[in-house]
Enzyme design. Structure first.
Site, short mmCIF file in Angstrom:
data_model
loop_
_atom_site.label_atom_id
_atom_site.label_comp_id
_atom_site.label_asym_id
_atom_site.label_seq_id
_atom_site.Cartn_x
_atom_site.Cartn_y
_atom_site.Cartn_z
N GLU A 122 0.80 -1.22 0.00
CA GLU A 122 0.00 0.00 0.00
C GLU A 122 0.84 1.28 0.00
O GLU A 122 0.79 2.08 0.94
CB GLU A 122 -0.94 0.01 1.21
CG GLU A 122 -1.88 -1.19 1.25
CD GLU A 122 -2.99 -1.03 2.28
OE1 GLU A 122 -2.97 -0.05 3.06
OE2 GLU A 122 -3.91 -1.88 2.29
N GLU A 170 -5.04 -8.73 1.12
CA GLU A 170 -5.67 -8.38 2.40
C GLU A 170 -7.15 -8.16 2.20
O GLU A 170 -7.56 -7.46 1.27
CB GLU A 170 -5.11 -7.07 2.99
CG GLU A 170 -3.75 -7.16 3.60
CD GLU A 170 -3.28 -5.81 4.16
OE1 GLU A 170 -4.13 -4.97 4.57
OE2 GLU A 170 -2.07 -5.60 4.18
C1 FCB Z 1 -4.25 -1.98 5.55
C2 FCB Z 1 -2.86 -2.28 6.03
C3 FCB Z 1 -2.79 -3.29 7.14
C4 FCB Z 1 -3.93 -3.17 8.11
C5 FCB Z 1 -5.25 -3.08 7.38
C6 FCB Z 1 -6.44 -2.98 8.30
O1 FCB Z 1 -4.30 -0.70 5.04
O2 FCB Z 1 -2.05 -2.72 4.97
O3 FCB Z 1 -1.54 -3.18 7.76
O4 FCB Z 1 -3.71 -2.11 8.96
O5 FCB Z 1 -5.24 -1.99 6.51
#
Ligand code: FCB
Length: 479
Positions: free
Chosen positions: A182, A385
């Site tokens: 990110e 994620e």
């Molecule tokens: C993302 C991050 C991760 C976590 C999630 C909830 O932006 O990559 O580390 O904090 O959100």
């Protein structure tokens, strides 16, 4: 390129299907990040990172929480590996802490840091779990920040040096690599809004950081190709699924899509920066940080694209008069995450919400996967994620987190639907294995499928974790 995404209304599926099967080679696992779980921030020669500094600064993190202890994963590695095996994870995505490997961000390797990740990788392989290594999940060595951090081009070159050390040490055993996690957050929350480390609030700095992160990615891909030629190499981006609030929101959608998404996808996947992004930000920066040859370095072939998705974003044009909403899903720390887009207002969306206040919208995931697939033919995707924070409690040794299970079921269903429509999706990693240090929110938000008692460090597999274990076992969405 599709700018405005369609909003499902009447025909919206409920995304609660069970029994849907995933292909045998579809990889299901969980993810974490170094600073959020490891603790042991001064052990074995680790240097300070920007998150140590930021979290120790009063007022920056809820309750003054820091990652000093976190889940104490550094000291509980074997037990945590056993927990992953108990859940049946097929893959585990972790990040490597740069200041453990190079305490000041350059120079000789700290062998103890390498040894820790080596033990982690060996422990995963011994349990049949595929390691997926992320080189950078936000914990920049503080020494590099003192020299300008990501606003300094030199940091990208340092990153390539660090990547080489890690690839040489682990490349014989790690087959799947992610350069950055990110980078939008690193650049725009770190240097724009100031809600993340290093907490700067300067739009021009955020845009320079964006470019140097892109450059760092390209340089690291080259290093990985050279040192680990057989590796699969990727980057993980957090896409904003931007929806217009009304018919007059088209320009607002375009601007946020440019800053949030195309600022990374365009240079990394297609070469060059979007002309509209350069125009929108002309009053903020002259873009002189882009040097001849940079675009070629950034634009590297990738083996797959990592997709992080949590919720959608809704915007409209701000009339300049009425009180302006700031519902962009991030704590506002004085600056703006959106340089050059002061005319945009972020509108609070319809619920339901998670405890982050993020709206639950599995249709956004389906749309995102379809869009990325259409725009990048031949590039496989993986969800690196997805998950949700809810308020959990342990009662009689159990955590009955139906909302999290429901969230996961809906999002796995959305991913399945996208695959049925032809999206080449290779895997799905749940955020997160463990409750952990949720950045500016400290320990006040729990994303784990495993509960962590921060007083005792006891781990309890939540009902959602049991659900994920059944999902993996059957390779089908459980009842
Ligand atoms: C993302 C991050 C991760 C976590 C999630 C909830 O932006 O990559 O580390 O904090 O959100």
């Amino acid at each position: 390129m599709t700018i405005q995404m369609q909003v499902h209304t009447r025909d919206s599926p409920d995304y609660r299907d069970s029994g849907l099967e995933f292909p045998a080679d579809f990889i299901i696992g969980a993810a974490t990040a170094a600073y959020q779980i490891e603790g042991a921030t001064t052990a074995d020669g680790r240097g300070a990172s920007i998150w140590d500094t930021f979290s120790a600064t009063p007022g920056k993190v809820v309750n003054g929480d820091t990652g000093a202890v976190a889940d104490d994963h550094y000291n509980r590695l074997e037990a945590d590996l056993d927990l992953m095996a108990e859940l049946g994870l097929e893959a585990y995505r972790f990040s490597i802490s740069w200041p453990r490997i190079q305490p000041t961000g350059s120079g000789a390797v700290n062998q103890a840091g390498i040894d820790f990740y080596s033990r982690l990788v060996d422990g995963l392989l011994a349990r049949g779990i595929r390691p997926i290594a992320t080189l950078y999940h936000w914990d920049l060595p503080q020494t590099l920040e003192d020299a300008g951090g990501w606003t300094n081009r030199e940091t990208a070159l340092r990153f390539a040096g660090y990547a080489r050390h890690v690839a040489e040490a682990l490349g014989d055993r790690v087959a799947v690599w992610t350069t950055l996690n990110e980078p939008w957050c690193s650049a725009f929350l770190g240097y724009g809004s100031g809600s993340h480390a290093p907490g700067r609030t300067d739009g021009a700095a955020a845009l320079a950081a964006m470019h140097h992160l892109n450059l760092a990615h390209g340089l690291a891909v080259r290093v990985l190709r050279e040192v680990v030629p057989r590796a699969q190499v990727s980057v993980t981006l957090n896409f904003h699924v931007v929806r217009g609030h009304d018919d007059a929101s088209g320009d607002a959608v375009r601007r946020i899509d440019a800053l949030a998404n195309r600022s990374f996808t365009q240079p990394m996947l297609h070469g060059g920066y979007p002309a509209d992004l350069i125009e929108d930000t002309a009053a903020v920066t002259d873009w002189s940080f882009v040097l001849p040859g940079d675009i070629e370095i950034i634009h590297q072939p990738l083996d797959f694209l990592g997709v992080n998705y949590y919720s959608t974003t809704r915007v409209r044009a701000w009339d300049g008069v009425s009180p302006r909403e700031h519902a962009d899903g991030h704590k506002n720390a004085g600056g703006s995450a959106w340089p050059g887009s002061e005319s945009v207002e972020f509108v609070r969306q319809d619920g339901p919400y998670t405890s982050m206040g993020w709206n639950i919208a599995p249709d956004g995931l389906e749309q995102l996967l379809l869009r990325l697939s259409a725009e990048n033919p031949g590039l496989p995707l993986a969800i690196t994620e997805n998950g949700a924070a809810f308020e959990d409690e342990v009662a009689d040794g159990r955590v009955r987190d139906e909302e999290r299970t429901d969230y996961l079921r809906r999002h796995f269903t959305a991913a399945h639907r996208a695959m049925q429509q032809g999206v080449d999706l290779r895997g799905y990693l749940v955020w997160s294995l463990l409750d952990n240090f949720e950045w500016g929110y400290g320990y006040s938000r729990r994303f784990g499928i495993v509960f962590v008692d921060y007083d005792t460090q006891e781990r309890t597999i939540k009902d959602s974790g049991r659900w994920v274990a059944r999902l993996i076992e059957r390779h089908a969405i459980p009842e």
